[in-house]
Design an enzyme around this catalytic site. Structure first.
Site, PDB file in Angstrom:
ATOM      1  N   GLU A  39       9.515 -23.577  -3.035  1.00  0.00           N
ATOM      2  CA  GLU A  39       9.791 -22.897  -4.511  1.00  0.00           C
ATOM      3  C   GLU A  39       8.858 -23.152  -5.429  1.00  0.00           C
ATOM      4  O   GLU A  39       7.973 -24.036  -5.548  1.00  0.00           O
ATOM      5  CB  GLU A  39      11.312 -23.714  -4.912  1.00  0.00           C
ATOM      6  CG  GLU A  39      12.483 -23.335  -4.013  1.00  0.00           C
ATOM      7  CD  GLU A  39      13.565 -24.068  -4.659  1.00  0.00           C
ATOM      8  OE1 GLU A  39      13.573 -24.716  -5.794  1.00  0.00           O
ATOM      9  OE2 GLU A  39      14.725 -23.973  -4.258  1.00  0.00           O
ATOM     10  N   ASP A 169      -2.811  14.400  -0.466  1.00  0.00           N
ATOM     11  CA  ASP A 169      -1.559  15.069  -0.385  1.00  0.00           C
ATOM     12  C   ASP A 169      -0.878  15.752  -1.545  1.00  0.00           C
ATOM     13  O   ASP A 169      -1.517  15.736  -2.625  1.00  0.00           O
ATOM     14  CB  ASP A 169      -0.432  13.876  -0.022  1.00  0.00           C
ATOM     15  CG  ASP A 169      -0.511  12.641  -0.978  1.00  0.00           C
ATOM     16  OD1 ASP A 169      -0.410  13.149  -2.227  1.00  0.00           O
ATOM     17  OD2 ASP A 169      -0.146  11.618  -0.521  1.00  0.00           O
ATOM     18  N   LYS A 192      -0.582  17.191   4.306  1.00  0.00           N
ATOM     19  CA  LYS A 192      -0.498  16.266   5.391  1.00  0.00           C
ATOM     20  C   LYS A 192       1.170  16.069   5.934  1.00  0.00           C
ATOM     21  O   LYS A 192       1.871  16.340   4.839  1.00  0.00           O
ATOM     22  CB  LYS A 192      -0.925  15.063   5.109  1.00  0.00           C
ATOM     23  CG  LYS A 192      -0.207  13.944   4.334  1.00  0.00           C
ATOM     24  CD  LYS A 192      -1.025  12.722   4.055  1.00  0.00           C
ATOM     25  CE  LYS A 192      -0.226  11.995   2.813  1.00  0.00           C
ATOM     26  NZ  LYS A 192      -0.900  10.688   2.646  1.00  0.00           N
ATOM     27  N   ARG A 194       3.755  12.660   7.306  1.00  0.00           N
ATOM     28  CA  ARG A 194       4.060  11.188   7.741  1.00  0.00           C
ATOM     29  C   ARG A 194       5.250  11.040   8.618  1.00  0.00           C
ATOM     30  O   ARG A 194       6.224  11.176   8.422  1.00  0.00           O
ATOM     31  CB  ARG A 194       4.244  10.381   6.584  1.00  0.00           C
ATOM     32  CG  ARG A 194       3.140  10.100   5.637  1.00  0.00           C
ATOM     33  CD  ARG A 194       3.511   9.239   4.806  1.00  0.00           C
ATOM     34  NE  ARG A 194       2.362   8.791   3.697  1.00  0.00           N
ATOM     35  CZ  ARG A 194       1.276   8.026   4.192  1.00  0.00           C
ATOM     36  NH1 ARG A 194       1.161   7.358   5.159  1.00  0.00           N
ATOM     37  NH2 ARG A 194       0.261   7.651   3.216  1.00  0.00           N
ATOM     38  N   ASP A 222      -3.877   1.739   1.433  1.00  0.00           N
ATOM     39  CA  ASP A 222      -3.210   0.546   1.943  1.00  0.00           C
ATOM     40  C   ASP A 222      -4.007   0.439   3.187  1.00  0.00           C
ATOM     41  O   ASP A 222      -4.811  -0.285   3.404  1.00  0.00           O
ATOM     42  CB  ASP A 222      -1.837   0.992   1.968  1.00  0.00           C
ATOM     43  CG  ASP A 222      -1.128  -0.067   2.664  1.00  0.00           C
ATOM     44  OD1 ASP A 222      -1.357  -1.063   3.011  1.00  0.00           O
ATOM     45  OD2 ASP A 222       0.163  -0.016   2.701  1.00  0.00           O
ATOM     46  N   THR A 223      -3.442   1.032   4.253  1.00  0.00           N
ATOM     47  CA  THR A 223      -3.909   0.976   5.466  1.00  0.00           C
ATOM     48  C   THR A 223      -5.137   1.962   5.948  1.00  0.00           C
ATOM     49  O   THR A 223      -5.984   1.862   6.930  1.00  0.00           O
ATOM     50  CB  THR A 223      -2.990   1.189   6.832  1.00  0.00           C
ATOM     51  OG1 THR A 223      -2.731   2.516   6.568  1.00  0.00           O
ATOM     52  CG2 THR A 223      -1.797   0.185   6.630  1.00  0.00           C
TER      53      THR A 223
END
Length: 311
Positions: A39, A169, A192, A194, A222-223
């Site tokens: 915690e 996009d 594009k 997804r 991100d990736t």
């Protein structure tokens, strides 16, 4: 004016120190630790009574830890009788689920907004939200900053003559147009789809890119699947060179390996999220958002306009 105090969580301490240096104010003394069961333990070691407190904490990996740390910091400052508690969130996590696209989907961007508000935040300052409508999920003041002027200044200094700004996009067209207007370039759009989260397939390129220097701009990498596929498609359509730029370098999973092998001249990003520079090569360029965030904090504290920063 009320006293101004800055505190930082553990998510991006280096950025917080740069912001404090710009503002000319030392970071406040906060003790962040963990109990034996994991915690989060937080102690504010100086008085904040009557002060305008700004808490700097992006929601980057580990996202859940950093989000919980932010909420506890807000609660601690609120209970210490601060005049205002301002959450400075350079990267707003859980933003990619901002609406229901399928039955029984959660809207996590709204859930996080509710948590931050319930914890006691008086205001939120964030950079380049994945979806602008997330501002409407808050019933407290929200200052939305953008890194587009910082990216624009970098590419202006490179003196690119025959350029085109490319949106990866349809959802990023507004961002691409803003950068293109600052650079004086036309825009192009990658169509594009997804098939699944973190997967992308390029369908078409809308616009003329042949023989031009293409600048792919997105809010996050991100990736890196979208950016790498887009760079390859642009080269196939005859682009002379391809740059990639973003505000938030998440760089998760195979991202770095993909970017290193991609046909990209440079990968330009800001320091909203800390990135281990040991894993990068010379094509990776980092720009600091500390002066922008620092100036926004000073303007909020002095009750001056923030939007004037982007005129």
């Amino acid at each position: 004016m009320h006293r101004l105090k800055l505190f930082s969580g553990s998510a991006n301490r280096r950025l917080a120190e740069e912001i404090a240096s710009y503002a000319g104010i030392p970071l406040g003394n906060a003790e962040l630790g963990r109990f034996s069961d994991g915690e989060i333990s937080i102690g504010i070691k100086e008085s904040v009574r009557g002060a305008n407190v700004f808490l700097i904490q992006p929601m980057c990996a580990p996202v859940n830890e950093n989000l919980m740390e932010l909420l506890i910091l807000i609660d601690a400052i609120k209970r210490a009788s601060a005049n205002s508690v301002n959450a400075v969130i350079p990267y707003y996590g859980y933003a990619r689920q901002d609406r229901k696209t399928r039955a029984r989907d959660p809207i996590t961007a709204k859930l996080v907004a509710d948590l931050i508000t319930a914890a006691g935040a008086s205001r939120v300052v964030a950079m380049d939200l994945h979806a602008g409508q997330i501002q409407g999920f808050f019933n407290i003041p929200f200052d939305h900053l953008t890194a587009v002027p910082i990216l624009a200044d970098y590419f202006i200094a490179k003196k690119i003559k025959n350029g085109v700004v490319v949106s990866p996009d349809l959802g990023g067209v507004t961002r691409a147009r803003e950068l293109a207007n600052r650079l004086g370039f036309p825009i192009a759009i990658i169509d594009k789809k997804r098939p699944a989260p973190n997967q992308a397939e390029v369908m078409n390129i809308i616009g003329d890119v042949e023989g031009k220097v293409a600048i792919l701009v997105d809010d996050i990498i991100d990736t890196a699947g979208t950016i790498v596929l887009g760079a390859a498609a642009l080269h196939d359509q005859g682009a002379a060179d391809v740059y990639a730029c973003c505000t938030h370098p998440i760089f998760s999973g195979p991202a770095l390996e993909r970017l290193k092998s991609a046909p990209l001249k440079e990968i330009v990003y800001t320091n909203t999220i800390p990135v281990n520079s040991d894993k990068l090569d010379e094509r990776f360029v980092v720009l600091s958002v500390a002066p922008l965030i620092g100036e926004a904090i000073l303007r909020v504290n002095e009750e001056r306009s923030v939007s004037e920063l982007f005129l």
